[in-house]
Motif scaffolding. Structure first.
Motif, short mmCIF file in Angstrom:
data_model
loop_
_atom_site.label_atom_id
_atom_site.label_comp_id
_atom_site.label_asym_id
_atom_site.label_seq_id
_atom_site.Cartn_x
_atom_site.Cartn_y
_atom_site.Cartn_z
N ASP A 46 -2.61 -7.03 5.37
CA ASP A 46 -2.20 -6.64 6.58
C ASP A 46 -1.69 -5.19 6.31
OD1 ASP A 46 -3.22 -8.46 8.22
OD2 ASP A 46 -1.23 -9.51 8.54
N GLU A 47 -0.87 -4.98 5.23
CA GLU A 47 -0.23 -3.80 4.80
C GLU A 47 -1.25 -2.66 4.59
OE1 GLU A 47 2.99 -2.16 1.59
OE2 GLU A 47 2.07 -3.90 1.31
N ALA A 48 -2.27 -2.98 3.89
CA ALA A 48 -3.39 -2.01 3.61
C ALA A 48 -3.91 -1.58 4.96
CB ALA A 48 -4.49 -2.52 2.61
N ARG A 49 -4.42 -2.69 5.70
CA ARG A 49 -4.92 -2.20 7.12
C ARG A 49 -4.27 -1.38 7.68
NH1 ARG A 49 -7.18 -7.45 6.38
NH2 ARG A 49 -5.44 -8.51 7.40
N PHE A 50 -2.82 -1.51 7.84
CA PHE A 50 -2.02 -0.93 8.64
C PHE A 50 -1.88 0.63 8.33
CE2 PHE A 50 2.38 1.31 8.82
CZ PHE A 50 2.44 1.15 10.10
N PHE A 51 -1.70 0.79 7.15
CA PHE A 51 -1.64 2.24 6.51
C PHE A 51 -2.91 2.95 6.81
CE2 PHE A 51 1.88 0.63 3.86
CZ PHE A 51 2.97 1.45 4.43
N ASP A 52 -4.21 2.41 6.38
CA ASP A 52 -5.58 2.88 6.83
C ASP A 52 -5.58 3.33 8.22
OD1 ASP A 52 -6.01 2.83 4.13
OD2 ASP A 52 -7.22 0.88 4.37
N ALA A 53 -5.25 2.28 9.20
CA ALA A 53 -5.48 2.47 10.48
C ALA A 53 -4.59 3.48 11.33
CB ALA A 53 -5.35 1.11 11.36
N ALA A 54 -3.28 3.50 10.54
CA ALA A 54 -2.18 4.57 11.04
C ALA A 54 -2.68 6.03 10.70
CB ALA A 54 -0.83 4.50 10.17
N VAL A 55 -3.62 6.15 9.65
CA VAL A 55 -3.98 7.62 9.35
C VAL A 55 -5.03 7.82 10.41
CG1 VAL A 55 -5.39 8.77 7.86
CG2 VAL A 55 -3.47 7.50 6.79
N GLN A 56 -5.84 6.87 10.70
CA GLN A 56 -6.94 7.21 11.61
C GLN A 56 -6.40 7.30 13.06
OE1 GLN A 56 -10.27 7.46 10.75
NE2 GLN A 56 -9.56 6.82 8.86
N ALA A 57 -5.25 7.07 13.34
CA ALA A 57 -4.43 7.03 14.58
C ALA A 57 -3.61 8.22 14.62
CB ALA A 57 -3.56 5.93 14.92
N GLY A 58 -3.87 9.10 13.42
CA GLY A 58 -3.06 10.22 13.43
C GLY A 58 -1.56 10.33 12.83
N VAL A 59 -1.00 8.90 12.48
CA VAL A 59 0.34 8.94 12.02
C VAL A 59 0.33 8.53 10.35
CG1 VAL A 59 2.30 7.29 12.08
CG2 VAL A 59 0.91 7.93 14.08
N LEU A 60 0.89 9.54 9.54
CA LEU A 60 0.81 9.48 8.24
C LEU A 60 2.19 8.98 7.71
CD1 LEU A 60 -0.81 10.29 5.43
CD2 LEU A 60 0.25 12.23 5.68
N PHE A 61 2.11 7.83 6.73
CA PHE A 61 3.02 7.37 6.19
C PHE A 61 3.00 7.10 4.88
CE2 PHE A 61 3.16 4.81 10.33
CZ PHE A 61 4.39 5.05 10.62
N PHE A 62 3.89 7.02 3.85
CA PHE A 62 4.05 6.93 2.34
C PHE A 62 3.56 5.51 2.20
CE2 PHE A 62 7.39 10.21 2.17
CZ PHE A 62 6.55 11.30 1.96
N GLN A 63 2.07 5.18 1.45
CA GLN A 63 1.96 3.79 1.10
C GLN A 63 2.56 3.43 0.03
OE1 GLN A 63 -2.41 3.30 1.62
NE2 GLN A 63 -2.22 0.93 1.29
N ASP A 64 3.01 2.14 0.11
CA ASP A 64 3.64 1.38 -1.19
C ASP A 64 4.95 2.21 -1.48
OD1 ASP A 64 1.72 0.06 -1.34
OD2 ASP A 64 0.58 0.94 -2.72
N ASP A 65 5.47 2.69 -0.54
CA ASP A 65 6.91 3.26 -0.97
C ASP A 65 7.67 3.35 0.38
OD1 ASP A 65 8.66 4.85 -2.29
OD2 ASP A 65 7.40 6.51 -2.83
N ALA A 66 8.97 4.02 0.22
CA ALA A 66 9.84 4.19 1.18
C ALA A 66 9.59 5.24 2.25
CB ALA A 66 11.46 4.31 1.07
#
Length: 108
Positions: free
Chosen positions: A37-57
């Motif tokens: 779910d974590e991997a899906r969240f970060f991948d889908a967030a990028v597709q939605a135009g929201v960039l987060f640091f993956q595996d980090d604070a």
């Protein structure tokens, strides 16, 4: 800082996502019960135009206003809906905390 973390944690809860926002408001971390779910969240967030640091604070900008946070939460709504499960735990499990600590080299 605290408002951003609280808004994202509330969005996780509202959508039934098995994740919590923990850590200091200036560097919150997303803890997902399921690594997939974590991997899906970060991948889908990028597709939605929201960039987060993956595996980090996360390091949110102090320039982000309440409006920016609301826009982010709205952009993430479809992402969170796709990860929804009705039985979201109220707290982060010990297993999830241990996985987080191991990933960051924290020993108990």
């Amino acid at each position: 800082g605290a408002g951003r973390a609280a808004a994202l944690d509330a969005a996780f809860e509202r959508h039934g996502v098995h994740a919590h926002v923990l850590g200091p408001p200036s560097m919150p971390t997303f803890l997902f019960a399921d690594p997939a779910d974590e991997a899906r969240f970060f991948d889908a967030a990028v597709q939605a135009g929201v960039l987060f640091f993956q595996d980090d604070a996360q390091c949110p900008s102090a320039a982000h206003t309440e409006r920016h946070v609301e826009e982010t939460v709205r952009a993430l709504a479809p992402v969170l809906s796709a990860l929804s499960r009705p039985d979201r735990p109220a707290a982060v499990s010990l297993e999830t905390r241990a996985r987080y600590a191991a990933r960051r080299g924290i020993r108990s």
